[in-house]
Design a protein around this motif. Sequence first.
Motif, PDB file in Angstrom:
ATOM      1  N   THR A 182       0.781  -1.253   0.310  1.00  0.00           N
ATOM      2  CA  THR A 182      -0.243  -0.057   0.188  1.00  0.00           C
ATOM      3  C   THR A 182       0.995   1.083  -0.293  1.00  0.00           C
ATOM      4  O   THR A 182       2.072   1.154   0.356  1.00  0.00           O
ATOM      5  CB  THR A 182      -0.951  -0.079   0.762  1.00  0.00           C
ATOM      6  N   THR A 183       0.310   2.334  -0.571  1.00  0.00           N
ATOM      7  CA  THR A 183       1.338   3.690  -0.758  1.00  0.00           C
ATOM      8  C   THR A 183       0.131   4.980   0.137  1.00  0.00           C
ATOM      9  O   THR A 183      -0.731   5.502  -0.703  1.00  0.00           O
ATOM     10  CB  THR A 183       1.554   3.609  -1.937  1.00  0.00           C
ATOM     11  N   PRO A 184       0.432   4.207   1.652  1.00  0.00           N
ATOM     12  CA  PRO A 184      -0.727   5.359   2.454  1.00  0.00           C
ATOM     13  C   PRO A 184      -0.090   7.244   1.828  1.00  0.00           C
ATOM     14  O   PRO A 184      -0.868   7.699   2.401  1.00  0.00           O
ATOM     15  CB  PRO A 184      -0.454   4.775   3.841  1.00  0.00           C
ATOM     16  N   GLN A 185       0.680   6.887   2.007  1.00  0.00           N
ATOM     17  CA  GLN A 185       1.506   8.556   1.520  1.00  0.00           C
ATOM     18  C   GLN A 185       1.740   8.973   0.307  1.00  0.00           C
ATOM     19  O   GLN A 185       2.760   8.371   0.413  1.00  0.00           O
ATOM     20  CB  GLN A 185       1.757   9.577   2.732  1.00  0.00           C
ATOM     21  N   SER A 216       4.096   0.437   2.262  1.00  0.00           N
ATOM     22  CA  SER A 216       4.122  -0.676   3.044  1.00  0.00           C
ATOM     23  C   SER A 216       4.283  -1.714   2.473  1.00  0.00           C
ATOM     24  O   SER A 216       3.344  -1.578   1.690  1.00  0.00           O
ATOM     25  CB  SER A 216       2.878   0.238   4.364  1.00  0.00           C
ATOM     26  N   THR A 226       8.428  -0.717   6.483  1.00  0.00           N
ATOM     27  CA  THR A 226       8.147   0.830   5.678  1.00  0.00           C
ATOM     28  C   THR A 226       9.289   1.403   5.255  1.00  0.00           C
ATOM     29  O   THR A 226      10.009   1.103   5.612  1.00  0.00           O
ATOM     30  CB  THR A 226       6.796   1.380   7.172  1.00  0.00           C
ATOM     31  N   SER A 230      -2.706   8.048  -6.139  1.00  0.00           N
ATOM     32  CA  SER A 230      -3.802   7.876  -4.699  1.00  0.00           C
ATOM     33  C   SER A 230      -4.892   8.078  -5.803  1.00  0.00           C
ATOM     34  O   SER A 230      -5.141   8.832  -7.076  1.00  0.00           O
ATOM     35  CB  SER A 230      -3.495   9.206  -4.235  1.00  0.00           C
ATOM     36  N   THR A 254      -7.860  -0.005   1.641  1.00  0.00           N
ATOM     37  CA  THR A 254      -7.269   0.939   0.531  1.00  0.00           C
ATOM     38  C   THR A 254      -8.873   1.710  -1.186  1.00  0.00           C
ATOM     39  O   THR A 254      -8.324   2.582  -1.626  1.00  0.00           O
ATOM     40  CB  THR A 254      -5.807   1.552  -0.268  1.00  0.00           C
TER      41      THR A 254
END
Length: 841
Positions: free
Chosen positions: A199-202, A211, A267, A308, A460
Amino acid sequence: MTLLPRSLTTVALGVALLCGGAHAAAVRERQSFDAGWRFTKGDPAGSAAPDAASQPAFDDAAWRKLDLPHDWGVEGPFKQEYPGETGKLPWWGVGWYRKHFTLPAGDAGRRVYLDIDGAMSHAKVWVNGQYVGGWPYGYASWRVDLTPYAKPGSDNVVAIRLDNPEKSSRWYPGGGIYRHVWLVKTTPVHVAQYGTFVTTPQVSKAQATVSVQATVESNGRAAQVQVATDIYTLDAAGKRGAAPVARQAATKVTKVEADRQAQLTQTLTVPQPKLWSIASPQRYVAVTTVTENGQVTDVVETPFGIRSAVFDANNGFLLNGQRVPLNGVCMHHDLGALGSAINERALERQLELLREMGTNAIRTSHNPPAPELLDLADRMGFVVLDEAFDMWHEKKTPNDYHTSFDEWHEKDLRAQIRRDRNHPSVIAWSTGNEIPEQGKPEGWKLAAHLAEIARGEDRTRPVTSAYNHTDSGYNGFQNVVDIFGYNYKPGEYGKMHASAPYLPIYGSETASTVSSRGEYFFPVSDDKSKGAANFQVSSYDLTAPPWATSPDVEFKGQDDNPFVAGEFVWTGFDYLGEPTPYNDDTTNLLNFTDPAQQARAAQELATLKKIAMPSRSSYFGIIDLAGFKKDRFYLYQARWRPELPMAHLLPHWNWPERVGQVTPVHLYTSGDEAELFLNGKSLGRKKRGPRDYRLRWDDVVYQPGTLKAVVYKKGKRWAEDTVATTGAPAKLLVSADRAKLRADGKDLSFVTVTIADKDGRPVPRTHDRITFKLSGPGAIVATDNGDATDLEAFQSLQRKAFNGLALAIVKTKAGEAGKLTLTASADGLEGAQVTLDTQAQ
C-alpha cells in the motif's frame, strides 16, 4: 507485449544474486502447467465408479491430447435448439482432464502446489488417486496442496473433474479449464499464496511512503524468520532497474509457529516517485526476501504502482489529485470466436481498440477477471472496477452461484481481493450486480456483510455495488457502500445526490444501446423500441431495450449532473449469449420494476418464442464480436477524445433502391459545427447545441455519389469524412493487425478481409463466402464476421462476410519460426494474401 509475472512470482536471477548457487535458484519455482493434458467430455463410459478416472492406473490413451487453457463449449457445434442467452453452444456438462508429470528427486522436502486461475466449474482434483480439494466458483483463482500426495523422483498423475451445470448462467460462461494452471514449489518456510500486500498511504511529488506486508508460513516446524524489502522501478517491458530506489534491511526476528502464519510489515520511502496514471502507467516492484538463520528461504516479487485514487461526492473520481472522468465499458470474459479460453494477445487487442476509442476504465462484469486482464490494465493504463458476483442468495437462473453462496461467498470474495489488491489499476471492489436482494426490506444487511469482508482485506479501496432498482438509493443500500452505482438511471443522478450529498455516484451500467454493424433500417425513428428487423438491429444507434437508453440520454444525464464520476457502458465488445432483443431468456424480466413494463416484456417474449431465434451473441457491443468497430465507436470517441480531430458519417451510401427517398444522415464528431455536401451541393451547416451529441440531417434525399462532411471547431476547420457509392465487388483486401509474431504457440495475428470494388473501396452490404488457407508453421484457430446470427462453427476455414468484412485468427506454433502466408479467396473476386513473420524467442 511481454507480460510481467504476477505477484508471488520469483525471478531466478534475483534469487541467485541474493543467495548464489543452485540451492538459491530453487527456493521458489513457478512453472507453467498448461501443456500435455488428456481430456474427455463426460464421465468415462462403463466405469464402475464415477471417479474411476481419478486413479493413476486408469487408461486415458484414447482421450484427446491438448494444452490449456481450453474451452470445450466454443468447439460447438452451434445448435438452434440451444438457448440464445448462453450462446447456442454446448458449454455445460462433465469434463475430465488428466496429466502425468515427474517431480525431480531434489523436490523432496519442498512444498508443491497446483494453482488454477479458473476452471468452469465445480472442480475436484485428485493426485495419485487421492482427493486433494477443489473449488465450485468457475471464475475464482484457487490453489490445492499436492505435497502430501506427490512423489518426488517418480511419475505422478493429476486428475481434474469439472461439472458445469445447465441453467447456471445468464450469458455464455464457457466450459473447461479455461485459464492458466501453474505448478508452484517452495521451501517449507515461505510467503503464503497472495501473501504480500503493498500500500502507499502517503503520496506526494516529493516522496511516497510504501508499506509492504508479508504473510509468512512455516510448514512442519517452527521457524525464526526475518524479512527484507527492496523496491525497484519497472520499465514498459517489465524489466526492473539496476539498483533499488528504496531498501529496508531485515531487522526484527519473528517466530512462526509450525503450520501457522505470521505477518511482518516494513515501511519504506521512495523519493520523487513516478506516479502510476492512465497517461503514464509507471510501475514498481517490491522484492521480498525471507531468511531463516541467515539462509534465504523465499524471494517473491510484487509489482505495484504508486498513486492516490479517491472518489469524491462532488468532484467524481480523482487520480493523483486530478479529476479523471470514468470513460468506462463493461466486459464479459469471453474472447469472441476464441470462447472463454484466455489468450493474452486477444485481451491486449481488445484493450488497444478500446483505448483508441478513449476508454480508460473497465468493469469486470459480473465476476473476477482473468489475472492477465489486470496485468495488462496495469501496464497499459486502465482503471478497473473489480466485480465479484452476479447474485447472492436469490437466484437468477436455477443452478447459478446462489447454490454455493452460503458456503463459499466469504472464501471467494477474500480470495479475489487478496489476489488483485496489489494492482494499481484496481480502484474499487464491487460485491454484486443487480442483486435481487436490493428489493428486500432486509437486503441491505447482506450488502453490509459483504462490504465488511471486502474492507477486512483492503481498506485502501472503496466498496460498491451496481443497482438497477431506483429504491436502492433510499432503502438502506446507499448506507453500506462507499460509492453508489446506478444501472440505467441517468434521470436519478440528481435526486440521489440531493438525498445523499455525501455519497459519490457513477453509472455502473449505462446505455445498453443495441445495433448490428453496417445494418440500417428505414424509416429512422427516435422511438427506442423501433429499428429491429430480420434478427438484426439498425446502426443509427437509437434502439435500446425498455430499461435502457441511447448513448445521448446517458451523456445528458452526466452533463446535467457534473458530480457523477463517469460511466461503464454496456458493453465494450459484443459477447457470446444474451442476444437482446432476440433473446429467449426470461431473466431479462428482472430488469423491469414497473408491472406494465413487465407485462409488455412478457408479451413480447411470448411472441418471440413462437419463432426460431438464431442469434448466438449480443448486439450491445460498441465493437462487434469479431473486433470490428460499429458506428457507436465514433460517437463515444467524439465524447471521450474531444482533443482528437475526427468525424464519422453514417449510413454508408450504397442504396440503389432508395433513389429519391429520404435517407437521414448522422455525423459523430469532436467538432462543434459541420456542413454536409451531397455531390458538391451543400445540404446545410449545423451547430452543435449544449446537449447535442450528434449532428443530424434528417431530410436528405438519397442520390448516388459522394456524401461529405466538413467539420469546424471554434470556427476553424477541424476534420472531415466522406462516404461514397462504390462500384461492384471486385476483389479482397487482406490486412493483419501484426505482421511479426512470437513462435511460442500462443501469439496471434488477427487478419481482416475486406470486400472492395476495383478501386479498393470497401463495399457494404456484401456477404460473399470467403475461403481461408494458411501455409507455414501456424494454424487458423478461428474465423468470424461479427454477425450475431451466424451459426457456422468458429473453427471453419470458410466464412461468409458480414457487410463487407470477415476475420481469420492465426496462431503460431511453439518453437517453429518462419514465414506464414494467409490466403483469402472468394468466387468471382480477386483473391489476396498476407505474409506473417514468426520469430523464435
